[in-house]
Each structure stands twice: as C-alpha cells, then as structure tokens.
Enzyme design. Structure first.
Site, mmCIF file in Angstrom:
data_model
loop_
_atom_site.group_PDB
_atom_site.id
_atom_site.type_symbol
_atom_site.label_atom_id
_atom_site.label_comp_id
_atom_site.label_asym_id
_atom_site.label_seq_id
_atom_site.Cartn_x
_atom_site.Cartn_y
_atom_site.Cartn_z
ATOM 1 N N TYR A 1 45.914 43.105 13.406
ATOM 2 C CA TYR A 1 46.927 42.822 14.433
ATOM 3 C C TYR A 1 46.384 43.215 15.819
ATOM 4 O O TYR A 1 46.433 42.434 16.773
ATOM 5 C CB TYR A 1 48.225 43.582 14.149
ATOM 6 C CG TYR A 1 49.217 43.449 15.287
ATOM 7 C CD1 TYR A 1 49.458 44.514 16.163
ATOM 8 C CD2 TYR A 1 49.879 42.237 15.518
ATOM 9 C CE1 TYR A 1 50.333 44.377 17.231
ATOM 10 C CE2 TYR A 1 50.751 42.087 16.595
ATOM 11 C CZ TYR A 1 50.972 43.169 17.438
ATOM 12 O OH TYR A 1 51.841 43.013 18.515
ATOM 13 N N ARG B 1 52.117 55.723 21.288
ATOM 14 C CA ARG B 1 52.931 56.258 22.391
ATOM 15 C C ARG B 1 54.332 55.658 22.382
ATOM 16 O O ARG B 1 55.326 56.290 22.652
ATOM 17 C CB ARG B 1 52.244 55.947 23.729
ATOM 18 C CG ARG B 1 53.028 56.326 24.967
ATOM 19 C CD ARG B 1 52.514 55.639 26.217
ATOM 20 N NE ARG B 1 52.710 54.180 26.164
ATOM 21 C CZ ARG B 1 52.129 53.318 26.981
ATOM 22 N NH1 ARG B 1 51.298 53.745 27.910
ATOM 23 N NH2 ARG B 1 52.356 52.025 26.877
ATOM 24 N N ARG C 1 61.054 47.156 16.390
ATOM 25 C CA ARG C 1 59.678 46.634 16.356
ATOM 26 C C ARG C 1 58.825 47.680 15.665
ATOM 27 O O ARG C 1 58.712 48.811 16.115
ATOM 28 C CB ARG C 1 59.180 46.382 17.788
ATOM 29 C CG ARG C 1 60.002 45.301 18.484
ATOM 30 C CD ARG C 1 59.888 45.382 19.989
ATOM 31 N NE ARG C 1 58.526 45.176 20.427
ATOM 32 C CZ ARG C 1 57.979 43.970 20.611
ATOM 33 N NH1 ARG C 1 58.704 42.902 20.353
ATOM 34 N NH2 ARG C 1 56.744 43.843 21.033
ATOM 35 N N PHE D 1 36.833 49.111 36.310
ATOM 36 C CA PHE D 1 37.859 48.265 35.687
ATOM 37 C C PHE D 1 37.969 48.558 34.187
ATOM 38 O O PHE D 1 39.055 48.576 33.611
ATOM 39 C CB PHE D 1 37.507 46.795 35.934
ATOM 40 C CG PHE D 1 38.346 45.796 35.193
ATOM 41 C CD1 PHE D 1 37.815 45.078 34.130
ATOM 42 C CD2 PHE D 1 39.668 45.570 35.542
ATOM 43 C CE1 PHE D 1 38.582 44.153 33.429
ATOM 44 C CE2 PHE D 1 40.447 44.641 34.854
ATOM 45 C CZ PHE D 1 39.898 43.932 33.793
HETATM 46 C C1 D9A Z 1 36.798 45.301 27.857
HETATM 47 O O1 D9A Z 1 38.222 45.285 27.699
HETATM 48 C C2 D9A Z 1 39.001 45.668 28.777
HETATM 49 C C3 D9A Z 1 38.465 46.093 30.001
HETATM 50 C C4 D9A Z 1 39.337 46.459 31.053
HETATM 51 C C5 D9A Z 1 40.742 46.421 30.891
HETATM 52 C C6 D9A Z 1 41.267 45.990 29.658
HETATM 53 C C7 D9A Z 1 42.762 45.968 29.437
HETATM 54 O O2 D9A Z 1 43.353 47.047 30.192
HETATM 55 C C8 D9A Z 1 44.749 46.950 30.458
HETATM 56 C C9 D9A Z 1 45.211 48.207 31.175
HETATM 57 C C10 D9A Z 1 46.663 48.026 31.620
HETATM 58 O O3 D9A Z 1 47.174 46.945 31.704
HETATM 59 N N1 D9A Z 1 47.339 49.146 31.859
HETATM 60 C C11 D9A Z 1 48.761 49.129 32.220
HETATM 61 C C12 D9A Z 1 49.396 50.348 31.645
HETATM 62 C C13 D9A Z 1 50.163 49.989 30.395
HETATM 63 O O4 D9A Z 1 50.462 48.774 30.225
HETATM 64 O O5 D9A Z 1 50.466 50.913 29.619
HETATM 65 C C14 D9A Z 1 48.940 49.219 33.710
HETATM 66 O O6 D9A Z 1 48.259 50.104 34.288
HETATM 67 O O7 D9A Z 1 49.784 48.456 34.214
HETATM 68 C C15 D9A Z 1 45.514 46.709 29.176
HETATM 69 O O8 D9A Z 1 46.125 47.624 28.613
HETATM 70 N N2 D9A Z 1 45.476 45.444 28.653
HETATM 71 C C16 D9A Z 1 46.402 45.103 27.540
HETATM 72 C C17 D9A Z 1 45.714 45.134 26.120
HETATM 73 C C18 D9A Z 1 45.358 46.558 25.706
HETATM 74 C C19 D9A Z 1 46.708 44.574 25.120
HETATM 75 C C20 D9A Z 1 44.444 44.282 26.128
HETATM 76 C C21 D9A Z 1 44.741 44.393 29.268
HETATM 77 C C22 D9A Z 1 45.351 43.155 29.456
HETATM 78 C C23 D9A Z 1 44.673 42.138 30.143
HETATM 79 C C24 D9A Z 1 43.385 42.400 30.640
HETATM 80 CL CL1 D9A Z 1 42.562 41.169 31.520
HETATM 81 C C25 D9A Z 1 42.746 43.632 30.436
HETATM 82 C C26 D9A Z 1 43.416 44.617 29.711
HETATM 83 C C27 D9A Z 1 40.425 45.611 28.614
HETATM 84 O O9 D9A Z 1 40.991 45.126 27.446
HETATM 85 C C28 D9A Z 1 40.659 45.693 26.197
#
Ligand code: D9A
Length: 340
Positions: free
Chosen positions: A141, A188, A198, A258
């Site tokens: 998943y 979390r 969910r 990033f």
């Molecule tokens: C090499 O891989 C990565 C490198 C950098 C960042 C991310 C990853 O980090 C954010 C970070 C982010 O989005 N943080 C949020 C905090 C939160 O949502 O809890 C924020 O700061 O708004 C994140 O969480 N996700 C969502 C997924 C984990 C589902 C992929 C995410 C969604 C779309 C993109 Cl393009 C990127 C990411 C990566 O993805 C693995």
C-alpha cells in the site's frame, strides 16, 4: 522566482501549491528552475489524485474508473472535476489549468509523471477498502501511495541532469524514501484516521495486542496499544539505512534540501510517537521550533547523520525493557546511531 516571466497558468499553479502544501511549498520553490516547474506540477497532480482517493462522498463505482483513468485526464485539455467535497478540491475543479501546464513540460517529465499516476491510480483501487492485513500488504500500500512518488521524483532528478543516473535507476532505495514518510504519517495519524474509520495499521501487528484496531483506543488497553505502536515504529526505522544511502547520492544542494527535510521531519515525528500514549488520543506533532530548526539545518550529510543520531539515541534511551520488541527496536535504532 520572477513571476512576470511566467505564464498566468503557471502563476496559478504556484498559487495552488501555496494553498495545498503549507510549509512544503517553500522547499519546492527553492528547487533549481527546471526541476521546480516539474515538481510543482507533479505535486499538484498527486494532490488531485489523492483528493479523489480520500473523498468518501464519491461512490465506489465512480471512484474506481476515475482512479484507473486519471493518468489519461492529463491529456484531456478541458477535463476537471467539480463533484469533490474535499478541502483541496481546488486542484480538481481547476485540473484543466494544471494539465495545460503539465503538457508544457519536457516529454520525458510528462512520461515520468503520467506513468507514476497510472500505477498509483491502479494501486489505490486495490486498497480502496483499506484492509491491510500483513506487513507485506502495508509495504505494498505504501509503495503505491508514497514509494511511487519517491521513484517518480528520482527519475525527474536524473532526467533534469542535476543528479546521477543511479538516483533515477535504484527504485528500491527511492521506494524506501516514500515508505519512511508514509509509515510515519500512518503511525502519527492513528487517532484522526480511526475517527474516520480509516484503518491503515496492519492487522499482522495489532492482532497481537487487541481484537480490533479500534480497541487500541480504549484506555483499558493502553499498555497493549503502546506495545503495538512501538512495533510499528520499529518497522518504520528499518528504512533508515536506505534513506541515508539515498541522500548520500544527491549532489545538487536544492535537491538535497528538498529530499532531506521531509525525512528529518519524519524521524523527529517517530521519536515523538515512540512509546507515547498521546498517539491514541490526539494528533502528535513536532513543535514548530523544532520543525524550523530541521528545515534550516538539513543541508548536508553531516547534519543529517547528526540529526538521525540525535533522534535514534532519544528513542534508544526510552525503550521500556519489558517491551515485547525491545531487542528489535535497539537493533533498528542502531542503524541510525551509526559508528562512533
Ligand atoms: C524522493 O522522494 C521525496 C523527496 C522529497 C519529498 C518527498 C515527499 O515529501 C512530502 C513532504 C510533505 O508534503 N510534507 C507536508 C507535511 C505533511 O503532509 O505531514 C508539508 O510539509 O506540507 C510528502 O510527504 N509527500 C507525500 C508522500 C509521503 C505520500 C509521498 C510528497 C508528495 C509529493 C511530492 Cl512531489 C513529494 C513528497 C518525497 O517523496 C517520497
């Protein structure tokens, strides 16, 4: 970046990014230009797909074909979706603007993003009723909803020429970048997810501690619930070696920041969650000051190894000797404490 040189649609896309990604937007905007444009679009396309998956008001017999065909909507100029009730529905209501900028991207970026959406949309239909039984299904998943993002981004980094070929090719390591973030979010978000029925914690874990995932939020089961929580944190910590390998391969400073910042937020969050009964009563978040420090200082492998060491040592020092997984957790955190 110089907003006057930008198309009005692209300006709109950066506005949607600011609306939907809060703190992460600044990190995306700091990326080198070519990559910034592609990652912004990728983020918004993923946000739109995630909004469809999350929207419980969309009937299943409409949602399944929509998720499977979503990647084709990138090439339907007028397509947008106005039936969503989700908070981020703006990206679906204006998807035609996002897809028009998507089609302005270099073809190689388009194919990475479209392929990623095709696989992700399919995977979301496999887990639509979110019954996650085994740890393998948990990994599957998380691969679909997060690992594929790590793999897709890594291919964009290499295709942009800013990173070496190995970054885009080593899919197992890129997958771990997503699994570490997603498993941390699932651990979390127990309380907020259980309220919406969910269920993302794998049955192979919680079945040892209670009759149902919901039963873990009963105060009488608190010791069992915390033991289950500690078992899942231990599973997430196993991705640390891959995360360190991935980050050690990154050469471009803006790409490093990033990639590193979300991973540091995740290890800090795991440390807050470990052995913490509050996970079953509210949403455990890292303090704003700690988050700002992590965003400002996660800029080199030395800093990353120091942060990883710091949070893993904090977890190590809090492992209850009687915890059923104490030994496994000591082994797992030792990956992050490292030599010396
Ligand atoms: C090499 O891989 C990565 C490198 C950098 C960042 C991310 C990853 O980090 C954010 C970070 C982010 O989005 N943080 C949020 C905090 C939160 O949502 O809890 C924020 O700061 O708004 C994140 O969480 N996700 C969502 C997924 C984990 C589902 C992929 C995410 C969604 C779309 C993109 Cl393009 C990127 C990411 C990566 O993805 C693995």
């Amino acid at each position: 970046c110089d907003l006057t040189l930008m198309s009005s649609d692209m300006r709109t896309c950066y506005e949607y990014l600011r609306l939907t990604s809060r703190s992460f937007c600044a990190v995306i905007m700091a990326l080198d230009e070519d990559l910034r444009y592609a990652v912004c679009i990728y983020y918004l396309v993923l946000r739109a797909l995630d909004t469809v998956e999350d929207d419980m008001t969309i009937p299943v017999d409409e949602k399944i074909p929509l998720l499977k065909a979503f990647h084709e909507k990138l090439y339907e100029p007028d397509w947008h979706y106005t039936q969503s009730k989700e908070k981020d529905r703006v990206v679906l209501e204006n998807f035609n603007i996002i897809s028009s900028e998507f089609r302005n991207l270099a073809p190689v970026f388009q194919s990475v993003i479209a392929d990623s959406c095709r696989e992700m949309g399919y995977g979301m239909t496999v887990f639509l009723d979110a019954k996650i039984d085994t740890y393998d299904q948990w990994d599957e998943y998380c691969h679909y909803v997060a690992g594929l993002v790590g793999i897709g981004l890594s291919k964009l980094f290499t295709a942009s020429g800013l990173e070496n070929t190995v970054v885009g090719q080593d899919e197992a390591i890129s997958n771990s970048m997503g699994l570490f973030l997603q498993k941390t979010n699932i651990i979390r978000d127990y309380y907020e997810d259980i309220l919406q029925k969910r269920l993302f914690w794998p049955k192979q874990a919680w079945i040892k501690y209670g009759n149902s995932l919901e039963s873990l939020k009963d105060p009488r089961n608190l010791n069992n619930a915390v033991a289950c929580l500690n078992e899942l944190v231990t599973d997430a910590l196993k991705h640390i070696p891959d995360v360190l390998t991935y980050l050690s391969r990154i050469r471009n400073q803006s790409v490093f920041n990033f990639c590193a910042i979300p991973q540091m937020m995740a290890i800090a969050t795991l440390e807050r969650c470990y052995n913490n009964p509050h996970v079953f009563r509210k949403n455990v978040k890292i303090r704003k000051g700690a988050a700002v420090r992590l965003m400002d200082q996660s800029t080199s492998m030395l800093a990353i190894r120091n942060f990883m060491n710091h949070f893993c040592t904090k977890i190590y020092n809090r492992i209850p000797p009687i915890d059923p997984n104490a030994g496994r957790t000591r082994t797992a955190v030792s990956y992050g404490i490292g030599p010396g």
